[in-house]
Design a protein around this motif. Sequence first.
Motif, PDB file in Angstrom:
ATOM      1  N   UNK A 133      -2.134  -7.694  -9.029  1.00 50.64           N
ATOM      2  CA  UNK A 133      -2.516  -6.902 -10.206  1.00 50.64           C
ATOM      3  C   UNK A 133      -2.177  -5.432 -10.008  1.00 50.64           C
ATOM      4  N   UNK A 134      -2.503  -4.883  -8.843  1.00 51.88           N
ATOM      5  CA  UNK A 134      -2.203  -3.480  -8.576  1.00 51.88           C
ATOM      6  C   UNK A 134      -0.699  -3.221  -8.542  1.00 51.88           C
ATOM      7  N   UNK A 135       0.067  -4.188  -8.020  1.00 47.40           N
ATOM      8  CA  UNK A 135       1.524  -4.020  -7.977  1.00 47.40           C
ATOM      9  C   UNK A 135       2.109  -3.984  -9.397  1.00 47.40           C
ATOM     10  N   UNK A 136       1.645  -4.904 -10.263  1.00 43.11           N
ATOM     11  CA  UNK A 136       2.162  -4.954 -11.630  1.00 43.11           C
ATOM     12  C   UNK A 136       1.806  -3.675 -12.385  1.00 43.11           C
ATOM     13  N   UNK A 137       0.542  -3.241 -12.305  1.00 43.26           N
ATOM     14  CA  UNK A 137       0.130  -2.042 -13.032  1.00 43.26           C
ATOM     15  C   UNK A 137       0.780  -0.783 -12.448  1.00 43.26           C
ATOM     16  N   UNK A 138       1.029  -0.779 -11.152  1.00 43.93           N
ATOM     17  CA  UNK A 138       1.699   0.373 -10.554  1.00 43.93           C
ATOM     18  C   UNK A 138       3.127   0.509 -11.088  1.00 43.93           C
ATOM     19  N   UNK A 139       3.831  -0.622 -11.236  1.00 46.13           N
ATOM     20  CA  UNK A 139       5.206  -0.567 -11.735  1.00 46.13           C
ATOM     21  C   UNK A 139       5.268  -0.425 -13.247  1.00 46.13           C
ATOM     22  N   UNK A 140       4.272  -0.976 -13.957  1.00 44.14           N
ATOM     23  CA  UNK A 140       4.316  -0.948 -15.417  1.00 44.14           C
ATOM     24  C   UNK A 140       3.738   0.333 -16.002  1.00 44.14           C
ATOM     25  N   UNK A 141       2.756   0.949 -15.316  1.00 42.35           N
ATOM     26  CA  UNK A 141       2.029   2.082 -15.901  1.00 42.35           C
ATOM     27  C   UNK A 141       2.107   3.333 -15.025  1.00 42.35           C
ATOM     28  N   UNK A 142       1.646   3.234 -13.783  1.00 45.17           N
ATOM     29  CA  UNK A 142       1.426   4.430 -12.963  1.00 45.17           C
ATOM     30  C   UNK A 142       2.712   5.221 -12.724  1.00 45.17           C
ATOM     31  N   UNK A 143       3.709   4.571 -12.114  1.00 41.23           N
ATOM     32  CA  UNK A 143       4.937   5.280 -11.760  1.00 41.23           C
ATOM     33  C   UNK A 143       5.704   5.766 -12.993  1.00 41.23           C
ATOM     34  N   UNK A 170       0.818  -1.211   0.000  1.00 42.96           N
ATOM     35  CA  UNK A 170       0.000   0.000   0.000  1.00 42.96           C
ATOM     36  C   UNK A 170       0.857   1.268   0.000  1.00 42.96           C
ATOM     37  N   UNK A 171       1.999   1.215   0.672  1.00 41.33           N
ATOM     38  CA  UNK A 171       2.874   2.391   0.702  1.00 41.33           C
ATOM     39  C   UNK A 171       3.439   2.718  -0.675  1.00 41.33           C
ATOM     40  N   UNK A 172       3.585   1.716  -1.528  1.00 42.14           N
ATOM     41  CA  UNK A 172       4.187   1.927  -2.838  1.00 42.14           C
ATOM     42  C   UNK A 172       3.173   2.362  -3.888  1.00 42.14           C
ATOM     43  N   UNK A 173       1.882   2.110  -3.643  1.00 40.20           N
ATOM     44  CA  UNK A 173       0.875   2.360  -4.666  1.00 40.20           C
ATOM     45  C   UNK A 173       0.673   3.855  -4.887  1.00 40.20           C
ATOM     46  N   UNK A 198      -4.534   4.731  -7.532  1.00 40.19           N
ATOM     47  CA  UNK A 198      -4.608   3.336  -7.975  1.00 40.19           C
ATOM     48  C   UNK A 198      -5.725   2.681  -7.176  1.00 40.19           C
ATOM     49  N   UNK A 199      -6.913   2.698  -7.717  1.00 38.95           N
ATOM     50  CA  UNK A 199      -8.105   2.276  -6.981  1.00 38.95           C
ATOM     51  C   UNK A 199      -8.526   0.868  -7.406  1.00 38.95           C
ATOM     52  N   UNK A 200      -9.325   0.264  -6.578  1.00 39.29           N
ATOM     53  CA  UNK A 200      -9.856  -1.056  -6.858  1.00 39.29           C
ATOM     54  C   UNK A 200      -9.222  -2.121  -5.990  1.00 39.29           C
ATOM     55  N   UNK A 201     -10.020  -2.765  -5.101  1.00 40.82           N
ATOM     56  CA  UNK A 201      -9.552  -3.845  -4.227  1.00 40.82           C
ATOM     57  C   UNK A 201      -8.485  -3.380  -3.252  1.00 40.82           C
ATOM     58  N   UNK A 202      -8.450  -2.087  -2.955  1.00 41.77           N
ATOM     59  CA  UNK A 202      -7.527  -1.536  -1.962  1.00 41.77           C
ATOM     60  C   UNK A 202      -8.361  -0.867  -0.871  1.00 41.77           C
ATOM     61  N   UNK A 203      -8.155  -1.203   0.405  1.00 39.81           N
ATOM     62  CA  UNK A 203      -8.943  -0.581   1.467  1.00 39.81           C
ATOM     63  C   UNK A 203      -8.829   0.938   1.443  1.00 39.81           C
TER      64      UNK A 203
END
Length: 384
Positions: free
Chosen positions: A222-232, A130-133, A137-142
């Motif tokens: 899924x959120x970790x992969x998309x965060x590293x591949x797209x968001x950041x 969660x600290x890295x997201x 980056x929404x969806x399935x995250x509290x």
Amino acid sequence: MPKRKNHRWEQVITFENCYAAVEEVLKNRHFPALGSRLHTPNRRDIERIVRRRAKHLPKPGYITWCVEHKEGVARRVQTGLTNKTWTPRQYRTRVIMDKLRHKERRLKMPCLYDQFIHHAVLRVMIPDLQKRFYHYSCGSVPGAGQKRAVNAAKRLTKARKGAKYAASCDVYHFYDTCGMETVMACLERVYKDRELLWANRKILESMGGTLAIGFFPSPWYANLVLDMAVDKPLKDRYGREVKLVRFADDMLMVSGNKRRLHRCVGFIQERLRQWGMRLKGTYQVYRIKCGAAFLSYRFFRRCTLIRKQILFRITAAARKTKGGISPDLARRLCSYKGIMLPANSRTVWEKHFKKNTWKKCRRVISYVDILCKQAQAVYGGAAA
């Protein structure tokens, strides 16, 4: 790049963590939901369905036994992780129909013991992830669900400065194309523990080599992969010139320059191609005044409307209440209420959804829950 985490495996194999994981799984387990098609549900009909389903449940009373022997189950989970003797079992497959979006979804359901393992491993990893997201980056995250994504989309489309064009894009069959090695490469950037990486590899192997809908770790991977591949990478390259909101694999980008958005889409395509994925060919770049398409809505500067196809399916479901409200229909309508609240749909609300409709839906759902609790007591609880 943030420093990689270490010494997390010692936290995973503690008895306290394993016991908390067992409690977490059992707290969310309940008697199987009733999907009856009753038009005039009454007590006798629903009780008959509950009895029939309870008689055909495999391994009756297993969850009840786990509830009564939580410490023993937690010790078994701890031993399986410490000695690396845990071997995942074959998952069950179930195909369901998403009636709102008219799609078939294939669920993969692991056994109860494997769920204990998944929660024990992820309970330690979730705070680090969660600290890295990225914040949006929404969806399935509290705390970062559909509400945050919708509010961010409203704020971006209503902005007067730097918000003239929008781009909507979606990853093509993301869960089926996101491979195990892709996820492991991302996890190795976060953790050093070989034992923790071993446990995650075993979980991914039990999914079948790709991410699986129905497994608890899948949304976090899924959120970790998309965060590293797209968001950041996108934020590092374009900064404040492009505003991004992502819900799972659905993305909305807003900028004041149309060419810049086209370059952003090309950049995302290239990044995904490096990871073995691609965008759908239906991506669009358009003016915001035409309505920014994101999730189930179209965002205009002055209002937010529900997409036509989804609105038609919601109103079609609401018309079925004339013949009585079944348990399945009551749950659907209550979920549709959450979709309608952020939108400006007062006319549809007053025409199809009156106060009595929600009262009836809540009454049916609470009534079925009471009968399910009674059936648990009579038949020894639900099965895994």
